[in-house]
Design a protein around this motif. Structure first.
Motif, PDB file in Angstrom:
ATOM      1  N   ILE B 149       2.469   1.654  -6.477  1.00 39.75           N
ATOM      2  CA  ILE B 149       3.665   0.983  -6.547  1.00 39.75           C
ATOM      3  C   ILE B 149       5.006   1.384  -6.077  1.00 39.75           C
ATOM      4  O   ILE B 149       5.774   0.630  -5.331  1.00 39.75           O
ATOM      5  N   ASP B 150       5.223   2.512  -6.254  1.00 38.22           N
ATOM      6  CA  ASP B 150       6.329   2.994  -5.504  1.00 38.22           C
ATOM      7  C   ASP B 150       6.261   3.288  -3.899  1.00 38.22           C
ATOM      8  O   ASP B 150       7.339   2.852  -3.471  1.00 38.22           O
ATOM      9  N   PHE B 151       5.177   2.841  -3.432  1.00 38.38           N
ATOM     10  CA  PHE B 151       5.084   2.657  -1.963  1.00 38.38           C
ATOM     11  C   PHE B 151       5.121   1.232  -1.782  1.00 38.38           C
ATOM     12  O   PHE B 151       4.888   0.601  -0.549  1.00 38.38           O
ATOM     13  N   GLY B 152       5.167   0.228  -2.629  1.00 37.98           N
ATOM     14  CA  GLY B 152       5.074  -1.050  -2.426  1.00 37.98           C
ATOM     15  C   GLY B 152       3.659  -1.600  -2.063  1.00 37.98           C
ATOM     16  O   GLY B 152       3.398  -2.663  -1.300  1.00 37.98           O
ATOM     17  N   VAL B 153       2.709  -1.006  -2.613  1.00 40.38           N
ATOM     18  CA  VAL B 153       1.157  -1.296  -2.405  1.00 40.38           C
ATOM     19  C   VAL B 153       0.906  -2.408  -3.113  1.00 40.38           C
ATOM     20  O   VAL B 153       1.279  -2.550  -4.324  1.00 40.38           O
ATOM     21  N   TYR B 154       0.447  -3.465  -2.450  1.00 43.45           N
ATOM     22  CA  TYR B 154      -0.080  -4.817  -3.067  1.00 43.45           C
ATOM     23  C   TYR B 154      -1.469  -5.177  -2.907  1.00 43.45           C
ATOM     24  O   TYR B 154      -2.137  -6.014  -3.430  1.00 43.45           O
TER      25      TYR B 154
END
Lengths: 158, 194
Positions: B149-154
């Motif tokens: 989530i910190d990496f903006g993974v979706y």
């Protein structure tokens, strides 16, 4: 109506009535009901990145569940709503908000429709004023005798 | 007087025809503008979200290795002039698709690849790597997905290209295809390794 069809009907009605219940997740709410209410409210603001047009409050995606947990965590840690919003914006951009914020990048989105409407109305207004002015010029082009004749005719008609 | 109205009437007529032409061109101009936007829209993937992390330092993290391995992954490990951080999971079907390409990069020694094992069962991940091969120099086990989530993974797989300062240069969402590899990734890596 036989017994079994009645039972089926009742069953179907019950199923339909219970549909909203499916949207409630088996998650541990925050101990403070006020904080939990704030968390629930906030969850409606965030877009589920997987299903995109659903808020995380109603999405079954795994990621949405993680995001709900983060919302609760941040609120329990004492963050205000804007800080929680910023947490997600820092990672996923403004897009994570279902209601896009007003800033330099979204100004076109917010104002575009209004600007186009104003331009259209303005153009129509200019045209109308010009054509009435042109029309008035045509009408006053009558000479004095013609005007008198016109008035006489109209009086006769009336 | 008649002379007067005539000359007064002529100038606006000429002016009007010029604005009339402008008015006539307005829909055409609007069509062109809308057309350009729509045409561009044809080649955009609405499911792909522009990452706000591009040109920003990778988030700080420190992840433990998979059990039995000794290289975990931390942000301080991103010290090569260029390295890939590949978000993967054994449950991720599309990860299987790009996996042979990662193995090929590993064989050719093109670029160091690190794995971010996203929300995976460590044992399942180990089995997956044993069955299909392990292209990773280091693997961090992101059990609860918070680093993701910190990496903006979706959507897994995702691949981040990180430079020597630990800054994310580019992100590829979804599996790396041979086309992306040839046209984007390899030229970018070569450029960064210069």
């Amino acid at each position: 109506m036989t017994r079994s069809t009645l039972a089926t009907l009742v069953g179907m009605v019950l199923l339909i009535l219970s549909l909203p219940a499916f949207a409630i997740f088996q998650e541990k709410p925050l101990a403070d009901p006020k904080e939990e209410a704030r968390a629930q409210e906030l969850m409606r603001d965030f877009r589920c990145l997987v299903c995109q047009n659903q808020a995380i409050s109603e999405s079954h995606a795994d990621l949405a569940g993680d995001m709900r947990a983060i919302v609760r965590e941040r609120i329990a840690a004492g963050d205000d709503n804007d800080t929680v919003r910023q947490y997600f914006i820092d990672r996923y951009g403004d897009w994570v908000l279902l209601d896009p914020p007003l800033n330099r990048k979204t100004i076109l989105l917010w104002a575009g429709g209004g600007v186009i409407l104003l331009v259209g109305v303005g153009l129509i207004f200019i045209r109308m004023r010009r054509s009435t002015r042109a029309g008035m010029q045509g009408q006053t082009g009558l000479s004095d005798t013609e005007k008198a004749e016109l008035e006489r005719l109209m009086r006769e008609q009336g | 007087m008649t002379d007067n109205t005539d000359t007064a009437g002529e100038a606006p007529t000429r002016r009007r025809s010029r604005t009339g032409l402008l008015f006539a061109l307005l829909p055409v101009a609007a069509f062109v503008v809308i057309g350009v936007f729509l045409f561009r829209g044809l080649s955009l993937d609405p499911s792909e979200i522009y990452s706000v992390l591009i040109n920003k330092p990778a988030p700080a993290f420190d992840l433990a290795p998979l059990p039995g391995k000794d290289n975990g992954l931390a942000s301080s490990d991103l010290t090569q002039p260029v390295q890939l951080v590949n978000v993967f999971a054994s449950w991720c079907v599309a990860c299987r698709v790009e996996h042979p390409l990662l193995m090929e990069l590993k064989r050719n020694g093109t670029v160091p690849i690190h794995g971010l094992n996203y929300k995976d069962q460590p044992q399942a991940a180990l089995n997956w790597l044993r069955n299909f091969g392990d292209p990773y120099d280091r693997i961090g086990s992101d059990l609860n997905g918070r680093v993701g989530i910190d990496f903006g993974v979706y959507g897994v797989p995702e691949t981040f290209i990180v430079n020597g300062e630990g800054v994310i240069v580019r992100k590829i969402t979804g599996p790396i295809t041979p086309q992306i590899l040839q046209k984007e990734l390899l030229p970018l890596i070569a450029e960064m390794q210069k």
